[in-house]
Enzyme design. Structure first.
Site, PDB file in Angstrom:
ATOM      1  N   LYS A  67      -5.059  -1.541  -7.937  1.00 50.82           N
ATOM      2  CA  LYS A  67      -5.615  -0.550  -6.991  1.00 50.82           C
ATOM      3  C   LYS A  67      -4.507   0.383  -6.493  1.00 50.82           C
ATOM      4  CE  LYS A  67      -5.902  -1.671  -2.517  1.00 50.82           C
ATOM      5  NZ  LYS A  67      -5.324  -0.783  -1.477  1.00 50.82           N
ATOM      6  N   ASN A  68      -3.392  -0.208  -6.074  1.00 52.67           N
ATOM      7  CA  ASN A  68      -2.356   0.609  -5.441  1.00 52.67           C
ATOM      8  C   ASN A  68      -1.584   1.476  -6.433  1.00 52.67           C
ATOM      9  OD1 ASN A  68      -3.151  -0.305  -2.998  1.00 52.67           O
ATOM     10  ND2 ASN A  68      -1.423  -1.695  -2.656  1.00 52.67           N
TER      11      ASN A  68
ATOM     12  N   CYS B 137      -4.753   2.056  12.093  1.00 54.28           N
ATOM     13  CA  CYS B 137      -4.950   1.081  11.022  1.00 54.28           C
ATOM     14  C   CYS B 137      -4.744  -0.304  11.602  1.00 54.28           C
ATOM     15  CB  CYS B 137      -3.942   1.351   9.918  1.00 54.28           C
ATOM     16  SG  CYS B 137      -4.011   0.150   8.614  1.00 54.28           S
TER      17      CYS B 137
ATOM     18  N   ARG C  17       0.912   3.116  11.388  1.00 60.48           N
ATOM     19  CA  ARG C  17       1.232   3.590  10.040  1.00 60.48           C
ATOM     20  C   ARG C  17       1.534   5.081  10.090  1.00 60.48           C
ATOM     21  NH1 ARG C  17      -2.455   0.785   5.626  1.00 60.48           N
ATOM     22  NH2 ARG C  17      -0.724   1.422   4.294  1.00 60.48           N
TER      23      ARG C  17
ATOM     24  N   ASP D 100       1.707  -7.542   1.184  1.00 62.36           N
ATOM     25  CA  ASP D 100       0.295  -7.651   0.778  1.00 62.36           C
ATOM     26  C   ASP D 100      -0.094  -9.070   0.343  1.00 62.36           C
ATOM     27  OD1 ASP D 100      -0.032  -5.005   1.364  1.00 62.36           O
ATOM     28  OD2 ASP D 100       0.132  -4.305  -0.705  1.00 62.36           O
TER      29      ASP D 100
ATOM     30  N   ARG E  81     -12.860  -3.150  -0.822  1.00 61.66           N
ATOM     31  CA  ARG E  81     -11.970  -1.991  -0.948  1.00 61.66           C
ATOM     32  C   ARG E  81     -10.945  -2.209  -2.050  1.00 61.66           C
ATOM     33  NH1 ARG E  81     -10.315   0.860   4.500  1.00 61.66           N
ATOM     34  NH2 ARG E  81      -9.401   2.136   2.867  1.00 61.66           N
TER      35      ARG E  81
HETATM   36  N1  EPU Z   1       6.449   4.031   7.441  1.00 63.56           N
HETATM   37  C1  EPU Z   1       7.019   4.898   8.339  1.00 63.56           C
HETATM   38  N2  EPU Z   1       6.829   6.255   8.163  1.00 63.56           N
HETATM   39  C2  EPU Z   1       6.115   6.754   7.126  1.00 63.56           C
HETATM   40  C3  EPU Z   1       5.530   5.857   6.202  1.00 63.56           C
HETATM   41  C4  EPU Z   1       5.726   4.494   6.384  1.00 63.56           C
HETATM   42  O1  EPU Z   1       7.671   4.487   9.298  1.00 63.56           O
HETATM   43  O2  EPU Z   1       5.991   7.977   7.018  1.00 63.56           O
HETATM   44  C5  EPU Z   1       6.641   2.580   7.623  1.00 63.56           C
HETATM   45  C6  EPU Z   1       5.305   1.818   7.723  1.00 63.56           C
HETATM   46  O3  EPU Z   1       4.814   1.838   9.045  1.00 63.56           O
HETATM   47  C7  EPU Z   1       5.713   0.436   7.254  1.00 63.56           C
HETATM   48  C8  EPU Z   1       6.744   0.737   6.171  1.00 63.56           C
HETATM   49  O4  EPU Z   1       7.208   2.073   6.426  1.00 63.56           O
HETATM   50  O5  EPU Z   1       6.331  -0.266   8.281  1.00 63.56           O
HETATM   51  C9  EPU Z   1       6.226   0.660   4.755  1.00 63.56           C
HETATM   52  O6  EPU Z   1       5.006   1.400   4.640  1.00 63.56           O
HETATM   53  P1  EPU Z   1       4.630   2.176   3.321  1.00 63.56           P
HETATM   54  O7  EPU Z   1       4.688   3.637   3.575  1.00 63.56           O
HETATM   55  O8  EPU Z   1       5.438   1.661   2.186  1.00 63.56           O
HETATM   56  O9  EPU Z   1       3.108   1.785   3.137  1.00 63.56           O
HETATM   57  P2  EPU Z   1       2.042   2.636   2.345  1.00 63.56           P
HETATM   58  O10 EPU Z   1       2.743   3.360   1.265  1.00 63.56           O
HETATM   59  O11 EPU Z   1       1.233   3.415   3.289  1.00 63.56           O
HETATM   60  C10 EPU Z   1       1.507   0.873   0.498  1.00 63.56           C
HETATM   61  C11 EPU Z   1       0.319   0.071   0.079  1.00 63.56           C
HETATM   62  C12 EPU Z   1       0.028  -1.006   1.117  1.00 63.56           C
HETATM   63  C13 EPU Z   1       1.277  -1.880   1.259  1.00 63.56           C
HETATM   64  C14 EPU Z   1       2.491  -1.020   1.622  1.00 63.56           C
HETATM   65  C15 EPU Z   1       3.789  -1.793   1.681  1.00 63.56           C
HETATM   66  C16 EPU Z   1      -1.036   1.604  -1.191  1.00 63.56           C
HETATM   67  C17 EPU Z   1      -2.281   2.385  -1.308  1.00 63.56           C
HETATM   68  N3  EPU Z   1      -0.844   0.936  -0.067  1.00 63.56           N
HETATM   69  O12 EPU Z   1       1.139   1.496   1.734  1.00 63.56           O
HETATM   70  O13 EPU Z   1      -1.031  -1.787   0.595  1.00 63.56           O
HETATM   71  O14 EPU Z   1       1.072  -2.854   2.255  1.00 63.56           O
HETATM   72  O15 EPU Z   1       2.643   0.030   0.651  1.00 63.56           O
HETATM   73  O16 EPU Z   1       4.061  -2.384   0.471  1.00 63.56           O
HETATM   74  O17 EPU Z   1      -0.251   1.567  -2.112  1.00 63.56           O
HETATM   75  C18 EPU Z   1      -2.941  -3.146   0.672  1.00 63.56           C
HETATM   76  O18 EPU Z   1      -3.080  -2.958  -0.556  1.00 63.56           O
HETATM   77  O19 EPU Z   1      -3.590  -4.018   1.302  1.00 63.56           O
HETATM   78  C19 EPU Z   1      -1.985  -2.324   1.416  1.00 63.56           C
HETATM   79  C20 EPU Z   1      -2.033  -2.182   2.736  1.00 63.56           C
END
Ligand code: EPU
Length: 425
Positions: free
Chosen positions: A22-23, A115, A120, A310, A402
């Site tokens: 998915k991701n 969230c 986030r 995750d 989802r």
């Molecule tokens: N963060 C910031 N600023 C930003 C973006 C992120 O401070 O602009 C922080 C977040 O709050 C968090 C950390 O950085 O503490 C990592 O977040 P990340 O941006 O890597 O998360 P994401 O890219 O939004 C993806 C996955 C998530 C998974 C995270 C971490 C997808 C669609 N989602 O989210 O997957 O938990 O990376 O590996 O790829 C799930 O599948 O259940 C899921 C939540």
């Protein structure tokens, strides 16, 4: 609203195929916006999040066809405005931002709401796009991104308070492939899903080096072409079923279509906890069997190749009935412990404080009606139900839909006693 009844106590056996990730699919689908030619993407899991992404692409003007795991997208003429009604349903919608601004020079995307797994923010996404020349404004709940003078390659450090950002890296990567000059992403996320996106972009004609490391270098090109790509296996779905094997399979369950190199975190911790994990010679199939004398252990989540956040909830569910004390710290999403309150309703002995759960393993959980709060928390409740005494009723099943393709059918295939029903909650 659907609910899942899990009748606990059956030993699992047999084998299943793991779906496409998915991701990895979500940003790859968004990357189709970068070309006016057709892209064909295989093994896109049929889950609500990929459906939302396809709805967004359609609303942006793409032609989308989908049949049994294969998606064909042509983004010949597209609009820069991603509609709020669809974007609000899924945080990952934010990854249309990079491709839209790269292709059209502007984008308008709703700011994602709160969230349940914690704060986030998207500051790093915006920092990346700003660094290569985009102007950013907000208006009426939307982020407006414009690059009137065009984008220009730069060196950008994307490290944040909790480490690198996966979708933030994806956004900048997707913008940079059509940006003049060289963009260097320092402190890039190196998750396998980022590598899959990079491979997809390279197959469209992008020039990218270093994906899978902390430093990605992108040499911009003027246009990208169509391609055919197969999405990598879903390592989180695989890890979830590996935990199912450890919790509830005395004879072992086999998961096909996996990649051993993407499952190191889960493998190490299941082995340390005393379970049996055996990969085939080619590393694309694994059998997991419950150990004779499992014991608790400690887990700290970390960016790849560390233990994935995750998988945190699923392991917490397993430790609820593993003898000994387990300590689980989530450094990436310290508030991601909603499942613990529900597991406690099933009798688990868990205390959560400051991003850490301390679990005292008990003999058996007892079934209860429980509420799914997010995708991985729901998976944890299903796992807990597999061994609990009685029938666990998991409400708000849409969370699990989802991201897990046909989870009930896969569990049935492994011999679990589960039923999906229409509920009133
Ligand atoms: N963060 C910031 N600023 C930003 C973006 C992120 O401070 O602009 C922080 C977040 O709050 C968090 C950390 O950085 O503490 C990592 O977040 P990340 O941006 O890597 O998360 P994401 O890219 O939004 C993806 C996955 C998530 C998974 C995270 C971490 C997808 C669609 N989602 O989210 O997957 O938990 O990376 O590996 O790829 C799930 O599948 O259940 C899921 C939540």
């Amino acid at each position: 609203m659907d609910k899942l009844l899990v009748h606990g106590g059956t030993s699992l056996s047999g084998s299943i195929n793991i779906s496409g990730s998915k991701n990895a699919s979500l940003p790859i689908l968004a990357a189709a916006l970068l070309t006016d030619q057709q892209v064909v993407i295989e093994r896109v899991p049929d889950v609500s999040d990929t459906n939302y992404m396809l709805q967004i692409l359609s609303a942006l003007g793409c032609e989308v066809e989908r049949y049994s795991g294969t998606v064909k997208i042509t983004a010949a003429e597209i609009r820069p405005e991603a509609p709020y009604e669809i974007v609000r349903k899924m945080r990952a919608s934010i990854c249309v931002m990079g491709p839209l601004v790269a292709r059209l020079g502007r984008a308008s995307v709703s700011i994602p709401g709160g969230c349940v797994i914690g704060d986030r923010p998207i500051d790093l996404h915006l920092k990346g796009l700003q660094a290569i020349g985009a102007n950013i404004d907000t208006e009426g709940g939307n982020i407006l991104i414009e690059a009137k003078e065009g984008l220009k390659g730069q060196e950008v450090d994307l490290s944040g308070k909790h480490g690198p950002t996966v979708l933030g890296t994806d956004n900048l990567l997707m913008a940079a492939v059509l940006t003049e000059g060289i963009t260097v992403i320092e402190s890039a996320a190196c998750e396998p899903e980022v590598v899959d996106l990079a491979n997809f972009l390279i197959s469209m004609g992008a020039k990218i080096e270093g994906a899978g490391t902390r430093r990605i270098t992108i040499q911009g090109v003027t246009s990208l072409g169509g391609t055919h790509h197969t999405v990598i296996p879903d390592r989180i779905e695989a890890g979830t079923f590996m935990v199912a094997g450890a919790i509830a399979s005395r004879s072992g369950i086999t998961l096909n279509r996996i990649r051993q190199d993407q499952l190191t975190g889960a493998t190490e911790k299941l082995t340390e906890a005393g379970h049996l994990v055996k990969f085939n010679r080619t590393g694309d199939s694994v059998t997991v069997t419950q150990g004779d004398s499992p014991s608790g252990c400690s887990i700290t989540t970390a960016p790849h190749p560390g233990f994935p956040t995750d998988m945190q909830a699923q392991f917490t569910a397993m430790f609820a009935t593993t003898p000994g004390i387990s300590v689980i710290e989530d450094t990436i999403f310290p508030q991601r412990f909603m499942h613990c309150a529900e597991l406690t309703r099933m009798g688990a002995d868990i205390s959560v404080d400051n991003g850490t759960a301390v679990v005292h393993g008990i003999n058996q959980l007892s079934a209860a009606p429980v509420m799914a709060s997010d995708l991985r928390a729901s998976a944890a409740l299903v796992l807990a139900g597999l061994k609990a005494k009685g029938t666990t009723e998991i409400n708000r099943l849409y969370h699990i839909d989802r991201g897990y393709e046909m989870i009930d059918e896969k569990l049935l295939q492994l011999g679990a006693k589960v039923e999906r029903t229409r509920g009133s909650v």
